[in-house]
Motif scaffolding. Structure first.
Motif, PDB file in Angstrom:
ATOM      1  N   LYS A 191       0.850  -1.198   0.000  1.00  0.00           N
ATOM      2  CA  LYS A 191       0.000   0.000   0.000  1.00  0.00           C
ATOM      3  C   LYS A 191       0.883   1.244   0.000  1.00  0.00           C
ATOM      4  O   LYS A 191       1.852   1.346   0.748  1.00  0.00           O
ATOM      5  N   ILE A 238      -1.751  -5.673  -5.595  1.00  0.00           N
ATOM      6  CA  ILE A 238      -1.299  -4.624  -4.691  1.00  0.00           C
ATOM      7  C   ILE A 238      -1.378  -3.273  -5.398  1.00  0.00           C
ATOM      8  O   ILE A 238      -1.537  -3.203  -6.612  1.00  0.00           O
ATOM      9  N   GLU A 239      -1.250  -2.196  -4.615  1.00  0.00           N
ATOM     10  CA  GLU A 239      -1.299  -0.855  -5.181  1.00  0.00           C
ATOM     11  C   GLU A 239       0.016  -0.477  -5.857  1.00  0.00           C
ATOM     12  O   GLU A 239       0.027   0.285  -6.823  1.00  0.00           O
TER      13      GLU A 239
END
Length: 357
Positions: free
Chosen positions: A170, A211-212
């Motif tokens: 993140k 995921i980011e």
């Protein structure tokens, strides 16, 4: 009698490796307290390393007169605030990588350190591997000649369960992807040998993990010394390797492939001819044997504190690595080569996080 510095460790993950480094330097450091929100892991480390006190209250550490050093081993998003508070409380600081989330944070903490007269040391323990140290020595002796090309591969594997940890993957909490959290040692080793970068063109992608942040990235770099470098990072390699290869005028140098101890021996040094090879081997044979990794970095930190010199890894070193990260993210997003250094007028100087950049 040797003075011992008393260290408060914050964290219970990578902190285990720090504690091993302190234990190998037991004549230089005491660790009287460990602070962690994870009580099970924290108390386990206290038992394993003979730490007499466990706490979950980080505020008490800054107020204690018997603590000389705060060692920060927490997730990246907490590094800046903990470092600032520790310095302002009159403590020296050791902080894990990645140090902070922007070049601006580096500059801000430099001001705090200057105002308090205390020292902050970022962690870049890879540079103390015996193989990399040998190359550093050859460069210092002028036995490598001009630098031509460096290639560095950070090809690791991170499955979905790795990213199940709440703060990983993140932007807000990990501050970046594999470029920042995994390949940052590669950046430091590049800068450690060649000095600062001059310009980078980068492509990044999230190809496998939900995921980011990025899990794969490729960088083409021009160094200020005129040489070129090609850096690649992926968290999607089933065979985990790290590899460094340095092509100089008079010698070519290649590391081992061990992913997490790549800087250690045996490295291969191939000189241009037999006469040069003899010079290289003679120089390497004269090098003293030392500890490596965290153990060596902590030992050198101790001597810097006692003797009043710079720490073995400085804020300028961390700035070099975060400038490369900043420039790579900017290049990836703009599709243009990005020059360095990163100054206060750069659009990502204050943060490379997407929502702020």
């Amino acid at each position: 009698m040797t003075r011992k510095f008393r260290v408060a460790v914050i964290g219970a993950g990578i902190a285990e490796r720090h504690l091993t480094g302190f234990r190998w330097n037991a004549e230089l450091f005491d660790v009287p307290v460990l602070c962690s929100l994870d009580e099970d892991r924290g108390r386990k480390l206290c038992n394993e390393f003979g730490i007499p006190e466990y706490t979950q209250d980080v505020d008490t550490l800054f107020a204690r007169d018997d603590i000389d050093i705060i060692d920060i081993c927490t997730p990246p998003h907490s590094h800046f605030e903990l470092s600032r508070r520790a310095l302002e409380a009159g403590k020296h600081v050791i902080c894990e990588k990645p140090l902070f989330g922007s070049v601006a944070d580096i500059d801000a903490i430099s001001d705090v350190a200057r105002a308090t007269g205390k020292t902050i040391m970022p962690i870049f323990q890879y540079r103390y591997g015996a193989g990399l140290q040998k190359l550093k020595r050859l460069v210092e002796l002028g036995l490598t000649g001009r630098a031509f090309l460096t290639t560095i591969e950070t090809h690791w594997w991170r499955p979905p369960e790795y990213f199940a940890v709440e703060w990983r993957g993140k932007w807000k909490t990990e501050l970046g992807g594999g470029l920042l959290g995994h390949a940052i040692h590669a950046h430091d080793m590049l800068n450690y040998i060649h000095g600062p970068c001059d310009e980078v063109f980068a492509y990044g992608a999230t190809l496998n993990n939900p995921i980011e942040t990025e899990d794969t990235m490729a960088l083409a770099v021009r160094m200020k010394n005129g040489s070129l470098a090609a850096l690649s990072m992926t968290l999607n390699s089933h065979e985990e390797i790290s590899r460094l290869r340095f092509c100089f005028e008079k010698v070519t140098v290649e590391s081992i492939l061990e992913p997490y101890t790549v800087a250690r021996d045996p490295w291969r040094f191939t000189a241009a001819d037999e006469a040069q090879q003899r010079l290289v081997e003679a120089a390497l044979a004269e090098m003293p044997k030392t500890e490596d990794g965290y153990t060596r970095q902590f030992e050198l930190f101790y001597h810097a504190l006692v003797e009043g010199g710079e720490p073995p890894v400085t804020l300028d070193d961390a700035r070099n690595s975060l400038e490369l990260v900043t420039a790579a993210y900017h290049s990836d997003r703009t599709g243009r080569a990005t020059p360095m250094p990163i100054t206060a007028d750069h659009p990502l100087y204050g943060s490379w996080l997407p929502q702020q950049g």
